[in-house]
Design an enzyme around this catalytic site. Structure first.
Site, mmCIF file in Angstrom:
data_model
loop_
_atom_site.group_PDB
_atom_site.id
_atom_site.type_symbol
_atom_site.label_atom_id
_atom_site.label_comp_id
_atom_site.label_asym_id
_atom_site.label_seq_id
_atom_site.Cartn_x
_atom_site.Cartn_y
_atom_site.Cartn_z
ATOM 1 N N HIS A 200 0.920 -1.262 -0.099
ATOM 2 C CA HIS A 200 0.137 0.100 0.089
ATOM 3 C C HIS A 200 0.582 1.246 0.037
ATOM 4 O O HIS A 200 1.897 1.429 0.837
ATOM 5 C CB HIS A 200 -0.900 -0.061 1.134
ATOM 6 N N THR B 176 -5.907 -8.335 6.494
ATOM 7 C CA THR B 176 -7.167 -8.668 7.372
ATOM 8 C C THR B 176 -8.334 -8.028 6.687
ATOM 9 O O THR B 176 -8.285 -6.948 5.522
ATOM 10 C CB THR B 176 -6.611 -8.267 8.755
ATOM 11 N N GLU C 54 9.123 0.457 -3.591
ATOM 12 C CA GLU C 54 7.923 -0.613 -3.691
ATOM 13 C C GLU C 54 8.759 -1.753 -4.198
ATOM 14 O O GLU C 54 8.620 -2.904 -3.526
ATOM 15 C CB GLU C 54 6.801 -0.565 -4.407
ATOM 16 N N LEU D 21 -9.662 -2.781 5.966
ATOM 17 C CA LEU D 21 -8.855 -2.353 4.547
ATOM 18 C C LEU D 21 -7.842 -1.790 4.985
ATOM 19 O O LEU D 21 -7.691 -0.723 5.911
ATOM 20 C CB LEU D 21 -9.766 -1.559 3.901
HETATM 21 N N1 NHR Z 1 -9.353 -6.247 1.022
HETATM 22 C C1 NHR Z 1 -9.301 -6.313 2.339
HETATM 23 N N2 NHR Z 1 -10.181 -6.909 2.989
HETATM 24 N N3 NHR Z 1 -8.497 -5.591 3.391
HETATM 25 C C2 NHR Z 1 -7.457 -5.006 2.712
HETATM 26 O O1 NHR Z 1 -6.415 -4.680 3.241
HETATM 27 C C3 NHR Z 1 -7.467 -5.008 1.011
HETATM 28 C C4 NHR Z 1 -8.382 -5.600 0.434
HETATM 29 C C5 NHR Z 1 -8.208 -5.395 -1.056
HETATM 30 C C6 NHR Z 1 -7.445 -4.764 -1.421
HETATM 31 C C7 NHR Z 1 -5.363 -3.229 -1.491
HETATM 32 C C8 NHR Z 1 -5.886 -1.921 -1.207
HETATM 33 C C9 NHR Z 1 -4.697 -0.909 -0.954
HETATM 34 O O2 NHR Z 1 -3.552 -1.350 -0.669
HETATM 35 C C10 NHR Z 1 -6.450 -4.227 -0.752
HETATM 36 C C11 NHR Z 1 -6.141 -4.553 0.418
HETATM 37 C C12 NHR Z 1 -8.702 -0.933 -3.834
HETATM 38 C C13 NHR Z 1 -9.453 -0.379 -2.872
HETATM 39 C C14 NHR Z 1 -10.799 0.133 -3.495
HETATM 40 O O3 NHR Z 1 -11.300 0.753 -2.942
HETATM 41 C C15 NHR Z 1 -8.911 -0.199 -1.703
HETATM 42 C C16 NHR Z 1 -7.852 -0.586 -1.299
HETATM 43 C C17 NHR Z 1 -6.934 -1.397 -1.822
HETATM 44 C C18 NHR Z 1 -7.353 -1.705 -3.028
HETATM 45 N N4 NHR Z 1 -11.282 -0.578 -4.631
HETATM 46 C C19 NHR Z 1 -12.566 -0.243 -5.205
HETATM 47 C C20 NHR Z 1 -13.412 -1.410 -4.772
HETATM 48 O O4 NHR Z 1 -14.714 -0.908 -4.994
HETATM 49 C C21 NHR Z 1 -12.366 -0.161 -6.781
HETATM 50 C C22 NHR Z 1 -11.457 0.890 -7.227
HETATM 51 C C23 NHR Z 1 -10.989 0.403 -8.631
HETATM 52 O O5 NHR Z 1 -11.364 -0.521 -9.287
HETATM 53 O O6 NHR Z 1 -10.137 1.487 -9.004
HETATM 54 O O7 NHR Z 1 -13.181 -2.362 -4.651
HETATM 55 O O8 NHR Z 1 -5.019 0.355 -0.807
HETATM 56 C C1 GAR Z 2 1.358 0.346 -6.444
HETATM 57 O O1 GAR Z 2 1.949 1.601 -6.297
HETATM 58 C C2 GAR Z 2 0.686 -0.024 -5.358
HETATM 59 O O2 GAR Z 2 1.178 0.477 -4.175
HETATM 60 C C3 GAR Z 2 -0.553 0.685 -5.714
HETATM 61 O O3 GAR Z 2 -0.874 0.202 -7.073
HETATM 62 C C4 GAR Z 2 0.326 0.432 -7.681
HETATM 63 C C5 GAR Z 2 0.368 -0.831 -8.590
HETATM 64 O O4 GAR Z 2 1.563 -0.791 -9.360
HETATM 65 N N1 GAR Z 2 -1.486 -0.052 -4.858
HETATM 66 C C6 GAR Z 2 -2.684 0.305 -4.471
HETATM 67 O O5 GAR Z 2 -2.962 1.600 -4.668
HETATM 68 C C7 GAR Z 2 -3.731 -0.338 -3.566
HETATM 69 N N2 GAR Z 2 -4.733 0.618 -3.583
HETATM 70 P P1 GAR Z 2 1.899 -2.139 -10.083
HETATM 71 O O6 GAR Z 2 0.735 -2.597 -10.892
HETATM 72 O O7 GAR Z 2 2.751 -1.597 -11.213
HETATM 73 O O8 GAR Z 2 2.608 -3.106 -9.290
#
Ligand code: NHR
Ligand code: GAR
Length: 222
Positions: free
Chosen positions: A116, A148, A181, A151
């Site tokens: 993240h 977990t 990263e 989020l």
């Molecule tokens: N799920 C859980 N339960 N817990 C975490 O910690 C998660 C997860 C799913 C993904 C990655 C994440 C991040 O690192 C991740 C961690 C997508 C969204 C989001 O809002 C938020 C956090 C993360 C990834 N997604 C929208 C949705 O409705 C869609 C956005 C899009 O498609 O561009 O799922 O930040």
């Molecule tokens: C990365 O910067 C990662 O930290 C971020 O998306 C990028 C993916 O890059 N993740 C999120 O923002 C999750 N919400 P990549 O596809 O080149 O690995």
């Protein structure tokens, strides 16, 4: 296949986009810096650029288009079935952009990592670079954490600190975070595959010792 090969930890990587973190981990495996097998790359987006990169590295790829499922629950259960076919020891979220249900995160608890782009617990959710700039922070960064249900709330394994510069904007900052990263994610995966990193209760342990709230911290300013 030789017995020693069969015993390597099996990694599945979930992506939605560019896949540069997936490539960084796959290269570390290829260079034998990580002793593991990458058994599959799964994308929820048909046009994810990472799919072609994975194929170019001779990795097995699967696609599961979330728009074809009526609910998050149905998608997540189908995703679990697809992942289970690959019998992973570790599931890695690498720019995977779908929020996962509690059923999913419980199923993979302790063997599910995410990267993240912020210094968690700061800036959970999306748009982290702009939020750090808007807040006037002088440092930003990136975190690898166990996933977990909450989020971006699971225990942290490792972070890299990135300085915010006077001339910065979200794009420049994101590029410098991205470089970090590609350093810290392979380290975390290596630790996990060596059995050094694990999760107990709501804590991340390294070599059996509980890590501090922020995890192991690398400082790219040094
Ligand atoms: N799920 C859980 N339960 N817990 C975490 O910690 C998660 C997860 C799913 C993904 C990655 C994440 C991040 O690192 C991740 C961690 C997508 C969204 C989001 O809002 C938020 C956090 C993360 C990834 N997604 C929208 C949705 O409705 C869609 C956005 C899009 O498609 O561009 O799922 O930040
Ligand atoms: C990365 O910067 C990662 O930290 C971020 O998306 C990028 C993916 O890059 N993740 C999120 O923002 C999750 N919400 P990549 O596809 O080149 O690995």
């Amino acid at each position: 296949m030789q017995a020693s090969e069969a015993e390597k930890p099996r990694i599945v990587i979930l992506i939605s986009g560019t896949g540069s973190n997936m490539v960084a981990i796959a290269e570390a495996v290829k260079k034998e810096e990580i002793d593991a097998d990458i058994v599959g790359i799964i994308s929820n987006r048909p046009n994810a650029a990472g799919l072609e990169k994975a194929q170019a590295m001779d990795l097995h790829t699967d696609l599961i288009d979330h728009t074809l499922y009526a609910s998050r629950d149905e998608f997540d259960h189908a995703l679990i079935r697809m992942i289970e076919d690959l019998k992973p020891d570790l599931v890695v979220l690498a720019g995977f952009m779908r929020i996962l249900t509690a059923d999913f995160t419980r199923y993979y608890e302790g063997r599910l990592l995410n990267i993240h782009p912020s210094l968690l617990p700061k800036y959970q959710g999306l748009n982290t670079h702009q939020r750090a700039l808007d807040a006037g922070d002088d440092i930003h960064g990136v975190t690898v954490h166990f996933v977990t249900e909450e989020l971006d709330g699971g225990p942290n394994a490792i972070q890299a600190i990135v300085p915010i510069l006077d001339v910065d904007n979200a794009k420049l900052l994101q590029q410098r975070v991205h470089e970090q990263e590609h350093i810290i994610y392979p380290i975390a995966v290596k630790w996990f595959c060596e059995g050094r990193l694990n999760m107990k209760g709501n804590e991340a342990l390294l070599d059996g010792k509980a890590l501090p709230l922020r995890g192991v911290q690398l400082d790219s300013r040094n």
